[in-house]
Design a protein around this motif. Structure first.
Motif, PDB file in Angstrom:
ATOM      1  N   ALA A 154     -25.126  41.273  47.254  1.00  0.00           N
ATOM      2  CA  ALA A 154     -26.068  41.520  46.364  1.00  0.00           C
ATOM      3  C   ALA A 154     -27.303  42.331  47.177  1.00  0.00           C
ATOM      4  N   VAL A 155     -27.506  41.725  48.394  1.00  0.00           N
ATOM      5  CA  VAL A 155     -28.802  42.359  49.179  1.00  0.00           C
ATOM      6  C   VAL A 155     -28.593  43.413  49.813  1.00  0.00           C
ATOM      7  N   ARG A 156     -27.333  43.667  50.311  1.00  0.00           N
ATOM      8  CA  ARG A 156     -27.250  44.966  51.368  1.00  0.00           C
ATOM      9  C   ARG A 156     -27.778  46.230  50.729  1.00  0.00           C
ATOM     10  N   PRO A 157     -27.198  46.407  49.445  1.00  0.00           N
ATOM     11  CA  PRO A 157     -27.688  47.618  48.755  1.00  0.00           C
ATOM     12  C   PRO A 157     -29.089  47.851  48.687  1.00  0.00           C
ATOM     13  N   ARG A 158     -29.976  46.734  48.615  1.00  0.00           N
ATOM     14  CA  ARG A 158     -31.370  46.716  48.500  1.00  0.00           C
ATOM     15  C   ARG A 158     -32.327  47.473  49.535  1.00  0.00           C
ATOM     16  N   THR A 159     -31.583  47.779  50.659  1.00  0.00           N
ATOM     17  CA  THR A 159     -32.397  48.172  51.841  1.00  0.00           C
ATOM     18  C   THR A 159     -31.532  49.274  52.576  1.00  0.00           C
ATOM     19  N   ARG A 160     -32.140  50.151  53.418  1.00  0.00           N
ATOM     20  CA  ARG A 160     -31.690  50.867  54.232  1.00  0.00           C
ATOM     21  C   ARG A 160     -31.940  50.505  55.616  1.00  0.00           C
ATOM     22  N   LYS A 161     -33.351  49.661  55.517  1.00  0.00           N
ATOM     23  CA  LYS A 161     -33.542  49.089  56.955  1.00  0.00           C
ATOM     24  C   LYS A 161     -32.506  48.083  57.589  1.00  0.00           C
ATOM     25  N   PRO A 162     -32.781  48.140  58.819  1.00  0.00           N
ATOM     26  CA  PRO A 162     -31.409  47.253  59.528  1.00  0.00           C
ATOM     27  C   PRO A 162     -31.868  45.719  58.989  1.00  0.00           C
ATOM     28  N   LEU A 163     -30.595  44.913  58.579  1.00  0.00           N
ATOM     29  CA  LEU A 163     -30.609  43.579  58.146  1.00  0.00           C
ATOM     30  C   LEU A 163     -30.010  42.638  59.186  1.00  0.00           C
ATOM     31  N   ILE A 164     -30.849  41.783  59.590  1.00  0.00           N
ATOM     32  CA  ILE A 164     -30.481  40.920  60.710  1.00  0.00           C
ATOM     33  C   ILE A 164     -30.251  39.312  59.942  1.00  0.00           C
ATOM     34  N   VAL A 165     -28.798  38.780  60.223  1.00  0.00           N
ATOM     35  CA  VAL A 165     -28.700  37.447  59.555  1.00  0.00           C
ATOM     36  C   VAL A 165     -28.808  36.575  60.576  1.00  0.00           C
ATOM     37  N   LYS A 166     -29.822  35.697  60.220  1.00  0.00           N
ATOM     38  CA  LYS A 166     -30.130  34.634  61.203  1.00  0.00           C
ATOM     39  C   LYS A 166     -29.324  33.167  60.826  1.00  0.00           C
ATOM     40  N   LEU A 167     -28.411  32.988  61.920  1.00  0.00           N
ATOM     41  CA  LEU A 167     -27.347  32.067  61.332  1.00  0.00           C
ATOM     42  C   LEU A 167     -27.606  30.832  61.780  1.00  0.00           C
ATOM     43  N   THR A 168     -27.204  29.857  60.905  1.00  0.00           N
ATOM     44  CA  THR A 168     -27.581  28.407  61.354  1.00  0.00           C
ATOM     45  C   THR A 168     -26.264  27.934  62.128  1.00  0.00           C
ATOM     46  N   PRO A 169     -26.782  26.865  63.155  1.00  0.00           N
ATOM     47  CA  PRO A 169     -25.633  26.235  63.810  1.00  0.00           C
ATOM     48  C   PRO A 169     -25.226  25.037  62.866  1.00  0.00           C
ATOM     49  N   ASN A 170     -25.613  24.788  61.867  1.00  0.00           N
ATOM     50  CA  ASN A 170     -25.216  23.355  60.998  1.00  0.00           C
ATOM     51  C   ASN A 170     -23.964  23.960  60.345  1.00  0.00           C
ATOM     52  N   THR A 171     -22.876  24.368  60.957  1.00  0.00           N
ATOM     53  CA  THR A 171     -21.847  24.814  60.113  1.00  0.00           C
ATOM     54  C   THR A 171     -20.539  24.394  61.118  1.00  0.00           C
ATOM     55  N   ALA A 172     -19.421  24.365  60.472  1.00  0.00           N
ATOM     56  CA  ALA A 172     -18.399  24.400  61.176  1.00  0.00           C
ATOM     57  C   ALA A 172     -17.810  25.276  62.243  1.00  0.00           C
ATOM     58  N   ASP A 173     -18.038  26.404  61.877  1.00  0.00           N
ATOM     59  CA  ASP A 173     -17.491  27.643  62.423  1.00  0.00           C
ATOM     60  C   ASP A 173     -18.367  28.836  62.513  1.00  0.00           C
ATOM     61  N   VAL A 174     -19.420  28.837  63.490  1.00  0.00           N
ATOM     62  CA  VAL A 174     -20.517  29.794  63.186  1.00  0.00           C
ATOM     63  C   VAL A 174     -20.031  31.382  63.290  1.00  0.00           C
ATOM     64  N   ALA A 175     -18.789  31.511  64.043  1.00  0.00           N
ATOM     65  CA  ALA A 175     -18.339  32.889  64.448  1.00  0.00           C
ATOM     66  C   ALA A 175     -17.607  33.213  63.216  1.00  0.00           C
ATOM     67  N   LEU A 176     -17.085  32.463  62.137  1.00  0.00           N
ATOM     68  CA  LEU A 176     -16.618  32.909  61.057  1.00  0.00           C
ATOM     69  C   LEU A 176     -17.753  33.238  60.013  1.00  0.00           C
ATOM     70  N   VAL A 177     -18.828  32.797  60.052  1.00  0.00           N
ATOM     71  CA  VAL A 177     -20.027  32.863  59.333  1.00  0.00           C
ATOM     72  C   VAL A 177     -20.348  34.469  59.685  1.00  0.00           C
ATOM     73  N   ALA A 178     -20.378  34.730  61.115  1.00  0.00           N
ATOM     74  CA  ALA A 178     -20.956  35.828  61.647  1.00  0.00           C
ATOM     75  C   ALA A 178     -19.992  36.883  61.286  1.00  0.00           C
ATOM     76  N   ALA A 179     -18.799  36.702  61.219  1.00  0.00           N
ATOM     77  CA  ALA A 179     -17.977  37.690  60.769  1.00  0.00           C
ATOM     78  C   ALA A 179     -17.835  38.191  59.558  1.00  0.00           C
ATOM     79  N   ALA A 180     -18.476  37.250  58.509  1.00  0.00           N
ATOM     80  CA  ALA A 180     -18.663  37.386  57.125  1.00  0.00           C
ATOM     81  C   ALA A 180     -19.746  38.226  56.824  1.00  0.00           C
ATOM     82  N   ALA A 181     -20.851  38.056  57.813  1.00  0.00           N
ATOM     83  CA  ALA A 181     -22.048  38.759  57.568  1.00  0.00           C
ATOM     84  C   ALA A 181     -21.697  40.329  57.997  1.00  0.00           C
ATOM     85  N   GLU A 182     -21.259  40.388  59.076  1.00  0.00           N
ATOM     86  CA  GLU A 182     -20.759  41.694  59.647  1.00  0.00           C
ATOM     87  C   GLU A 182     -19.910  42.616  58.577  1.00  0.00           C
ATOM     88  N   ALA A 183     -18.920  41.847  58.014  1.00  0.00           N
ATOM     89  CA  ALA A 183     -17.958  42.719  57.137  1.00  0.00           C
ATOM     90  C   ALA A 183     -18.612  42.989  55.765  1.00  0.00           C
TER      91      ALA A 183
END
Ligand SMILES: Cc1cc2nc3c(=O)[nH]c(=O)nc-3n(C[C@H](O)[C@H](O)[C@H](O)COP(=O)(O)O)c2cc1C
Length: 290
Positions: A154-183
């Motif tokens: 939903a959010v990505r199309p709202r800007t052409r500026k760089p989007l940085i996702v600040k990840l939470t460490p309170n999750t089972a697999d932070v790399a999986l969440v990072a991969a979802a953000a990148e995808a």
């Protein structure tokens, strides 16, 4: 130390601030233009902005732990309109690029925040603080790759500026969440945000010390966790990573860079030493250019 290219911004060095840990407006009121002449960071990240103003949590808001602290500040801020009207003109005068950090509890709120930031020339990049419960599921948006992917679509199309996702460490697999953000089109990820923690009042009551009951732990105590999570994420994604968590010295920043980070953010250390950013950049330069 050569300048660093980060999402199209040329930064003088790799040290930036962690959102919410350096008040550039208050610092300017105290130090005047000297702050701008010796600004400690190569880019400035604002504290988290929400759509509506927030008063933050009731006191007490801080608890010192062994080698760290828990904060339960509760993200007080003037809200989007207040930020744009009163803070942005002051932050736009800083001598470094401005990254605005925003948080919403629904995709619609995040879309509104991101679209408003997109209209501002002074904002060079947007950081999404996804350590916020999704109103539908009650889970933190950033704790769940499916929920984060939905928000990013939903959010990505709202800007052409760089989007940085600040990840939470309170999750089972932070790399999986990072991969979802990148995808879903994130231009970078930053981590770690604080670790959920609590403290009891001294004595036998067992009552919580913090007005907000739980808070987020930061500082040297979390550095080893941060290093492990930054390594796991940098190994998993191809987009740049901003590493943070317990960085106090140039040597810690060098470790984050060796773990795969492109930039390193300094948070809690700036409360102890407001010039920590410049000092850590200097120490890092000495380490990298012996
Ligand atoms: C007092 C305090 C306020 C913070 N406020 C924010 C915030 O507004 N938004 C955010 O994304 N992170 C916030 N953070 C998290 C920091 O940016 C950083 O991710 C975390 O503290 C880990 O780095 P450190 O150990 O160097 O402090 C805050 C941390 C502290 C200690």
């Amino acid at each position: 130390m050569p300048p660093v290219d980060f999402c199209g911004m040329e930064l003088a060095h790799p040290i930036v601030n962690g959102s919410g840990t350096f008040d550039a407006i208050a610092a300017h009121a105290v130090f005047g233009d000297a702050l701008h002449e010796h600004f400690p960071f190569a880019a400035f990240v604002s504290k988290t902005i929400t759509i509506a103003p927030r008063a933050g949590n009731p006191p007490p808001r801080l608890w010192e732990t062994a080698s760290g602290m828990i904060n339960s500040i509760g993200l007080p801020n003037k809200g989007l309109a207040g930020y744009l009207e009163s803070d942005l003109p002051k932050l736009a005068a800083l001598p470094v690029p401005l990254i605005t950090n925003v948080m919403g509890s629904t995709a619609a709120e995040l879309c509104e925040l991101v679209a408003a930031c997109d209209e501002q020339d002074a904002i060079r990049a947007i950081e999404l603080n996804v350590s916020c419960p999704n109103v539908k599921t009650g889970l933190d948006i950033g704790a769940d790759p499916v929920s984060l992917a939905e928000v990013m679509r939903a959010v990505r199309p709202r800007t052409r500026k760089p989007l940085i996702v600040k990840l939470t460490p309170n999750t089972a697999d932070v790399a999986l969440v990072a991969a979802a953000a990148e995808a879903e089109g994130a231009d970078a990820v930053s981590l770690i945000n604080t670790l959920r923690a609590t403290a009891q009042k001294p004595g036998a009551s067992g009552e919580p010390w913090l007005g907000g009951v739980t808070g987020g732990m930061s500082g040297p105590a979390v550095r080893a966790v941060a290093l492990a999570q930054v390594s796991a994420v940098a190994a998993r994604v191809s987009i740049p990573v901003i590493g943070m968590g317990g960085v106090q010295r140039g040597e810690h920043a060098a470790q984050m860079l060796r773990a795969g980070a492109t930039l390193v953010a300094v948070g809690t250390e700036s409360f102890r030493d407001p010039a920590a950013g410049s000092r850590i950049a200097r120490e890092l330069r000495r380490l990298l250019e012996p």
